[in-house]
Motif scaffolding. Structure first.
Motif, PDB file in Angstrom:
ATOM      1  N   SER A  34      40.366 -10.471 -22.744  1.00  0.00           N
ATOM      2  CA  SER A  34      40.813  -9.735 -21.557  1.00  0.00           C
ATOM      3  C   SER A  34      40.333 -10.358 -20.252  1.00  0.00           C
ATOM      4  CB  SER A  34      40.321  -8.285 -21.626  1.00  0.00           C
ATOM      5  OG  SER A  34      38.908  -8.240 -21.699  1.00  0.00           O
ATOM      6  N   ALA A  35      39.673 -11.490 -20.315  1.00  0.00           N
ATOM      7  CA  ALA A  35      39.183 -12.148 -19.103  1.00  0.00           C
ATOM      8  C   ALA A  35      39.509 -13.635 -19.155  1.00  0.00           C
ATOM      9  CB  ALA A  35      37.675 -11.949 -18.952  1.00  0.00           C
ATOM     10  N   GLY A  36      39.733 -14.212 -17.994  1.00  0.00           N
ATOM     11  CA  GLY A  36      40.007 -15.634 -17.913  1.00  0.00           C
ATOM     12  C   GLY A  36      38.743 -16.463 -18.061  1.00  0.00           C
ATOM     13  N   PRO A  37      38.849 -17.770 -17.854  1.00  0.00           N
ATOM     14  CA  PRO A  37      37.686 -18.647 -17.995  1.00  0.00           C
ATOM     15  C   PRO A  37      36.795 -18.626 -16.762  1.00  0.00           C
ATOM     16  CG  PRO A  37      39.586 -19.925 -17.369  1.00  0.00           C
ATOM     17  CD  PRO A  37      40.084 -18.515 -17.545  1.00  0.00           C
ATOM     18  N   VAL A  38      35.541 -19.006 -16.942  1.00  0.00           N
ATOM     19  CA  VAL A  38      34.671 -19.338 -15.812  1.00  0.00           C
ATOM     20  C   VAL A  38      35.179 -20.655 -15.220  1.00  0.00           C
ATOM     21  CG1 VAL A  38      32.333 -20.064 -15.173  1.00  0.00           C
ATOM     22  CG2 VAL A  38      32.667 -18.146 -16.758  1.00  0.00           C
ATOM     23  N   ILE A  39      35.286 -20.703 -13.901  1.00  0.00           N
ATOM     24  CA  ILE A  39      35.828 -21.884 -13.234  1.00  0.00           C
ATOM     25  C   ILE A  39      34.778 -22.518 -12.331  1.00  0.00           C
ATOM     26  CG2 ILE A  39      37.531 -22.736 -11.567  1.00  0.00           C
ATOM     27  CD1 ILE A  39      38.734 -22.033 -14.258  1.00  0.00           C
TER      28      ILE A  39
END
Length: 392
Positions: A34-39
């Motif tokens: 439910s969450a995108g990647p750390v960028i």
């Protein structure tokens, strides 16, 4: 990123919710389903130092083609839409970007946690106050030794003292701050002194990075430490982390860019504490090992998207042309699809390792730098053939 503190003592810090959640291992495009990647966003390549191991090959000059303020805000909008939990401003030196504070504040307003990776030399008391005021969750300041050793690696006399003042300014205003320390042949014997240093200076956190052979780091790859030295370094990190805990000093200790650290910690715990060993194994299995291209990504100063900040020789697209989320989920690009499901592609020791599910083939950049094959074995794995089951 391996949290030694979490694995040994099950002590919870912010990043652990992303690294060790039950849903993280199976996620394909982010930290969890439910969450995108750390960028990591290298918001500028310009830097006031000239570090020997800089993966960006940065220097004290202007570079053309970097994202404008308007383009950066559109990028942040897109990252918020893709539910990116953390945006790490890196460089070069991000504080040299005139709109840094504006963009960091904009990031926080979009519900993304802004963090900062810096050499610390530009953090005045006023800058530290502004960093805290706009809600930067964490400031990581790079040091690669004490005084002479650090200044040699940073390419500037006085860099250590200036970084020290930056650290002290953060501590003085209550801004969470930590060290970023890249282990190499010239400083690994200083690890005990680094632990003494973070205690004396009341520093909350330290990340011990393993050398990655990228940018100028490729030129000094022969200055990496040996497998035996890596094991001794880990023994020191484990011993001193346990000493902190036993004395009631709650510091977050992490290692970065070598996922065999987690396996090594598990094997050491097996010798005298099987209950702890099983907890460590469960946590690193949840973590899933190296997840560049999955839970971790990079955007360079010109908007190109990469699997991580060290692997900028591989580009998946540019955010000036497509939204980040559209690029990150495009499985028609073979290398991106490979990063997301790399186990069948791995070769050599990595392909035969009994702990592949725990490290996921470790760091692809080092494999490519040494063998020319992105799916080759990571040469920095210091576990023996017997430990990983090759001789079984």
């Amino acid at each position: 990123m391996i949290s030694i503190t979490k694995l040994l003592f099950d002590r919870q810090y912010f990043g652990d919710t992303l690294r060790y959640s039950h849903g993280s291992h199976a996620a394909l495009h982010g930290t969890t389903g439910s969450a995108g990647p750390v960028i990591v966003w290298n918001c500028t390549r310009t830097c006031n130092l000239h570090c020997l191991h800089c993966y960006m090959d940065s220097d004290a000059k202007d570079y053309e083609g970097e994202l404008s303020t308007a383009e950066a805000k559109k990028l942040i909008d897109d990252l918020g839409e893709f539910r990116v939990p953390v945006l790490l401003f890196s460089g070069g030196e991000p504080l040299l970007r005139p709109d840094f504070f504006e963009l960091a504040e904009y990031t926080a307003a979009k519900g993304i946690r802004p963090t900062l990776s810096t050499n610390g030399t530009l953090i005045t008391r006023e800058a530290a106050q502004n960093i805290k005021k706009i809600g930067v969750g964490y400031v990581g300041i790079s040091l690669d030794g004490l005084r002479e050793v650090n200044d040699r690696f940073r390419g500037k006399r006085g860099a250590f003292q200036a970084a020290m003042e930056g650290i002290q300014n953060c501590v003085a205003v209550g801004q969470r701050v930590g060290l970023r320390f890249t282990i190499n042949r010239h400083n690994y014997l200083e690890l005990d002194r680094i632990f003494d240093f973070i205690e004396e200076e009341k520093i909350d956190r330290v990340c011990f990075y393993h050398l990655v052979y990228s940018g100028r780091g490729y030129q000094i790859k022969n200055e990496d430490i040996t497998p035996e030295e890596s094991r001794k370094a880990m023994d020191t990190i484990i011993k001193r982390t346990m000493d902190f805990e036993n004395r009631g000093l709650h510091k977050e200790i992490l290692t970065v860019d070598n996922h065999c650290d987690g396996v090594y910690l598990y094997l050491q715990a097996l010798k005298n504490n099987t209950e702890m060993a099983e907890r460590i194994k469960e946590l690193i299995l949840r973590n899933g090992g190296n997840r560049s291209g999955i839970a971790f990504g990079n955007i360079d100063p010109e908007g190109n998207v990469h699997p991580d900040q060290f692997t900028q020789n591989i580009t998946f697209g540019n955010i000036r042309e497509r939204k980040f989320g559209d690029i990150w989920t495009d499985m028609t690009y073979p290398v991106l699809a490979g990063f997301k499901n790399r186990k069948p592609l791995l070769k050599g020791r990595c392909s035969k390792c009994r702990y592949l599910n725990l490290c996921n083939g470790n760091f692809r950049t080092r494999a490519h730098a040494v063998s020319g094959d992105i799916w080759g074995s990571d040469p920095a794995c210091y576990l023996t053939d017997e430990e990983i089951g090759i001789n079984d």
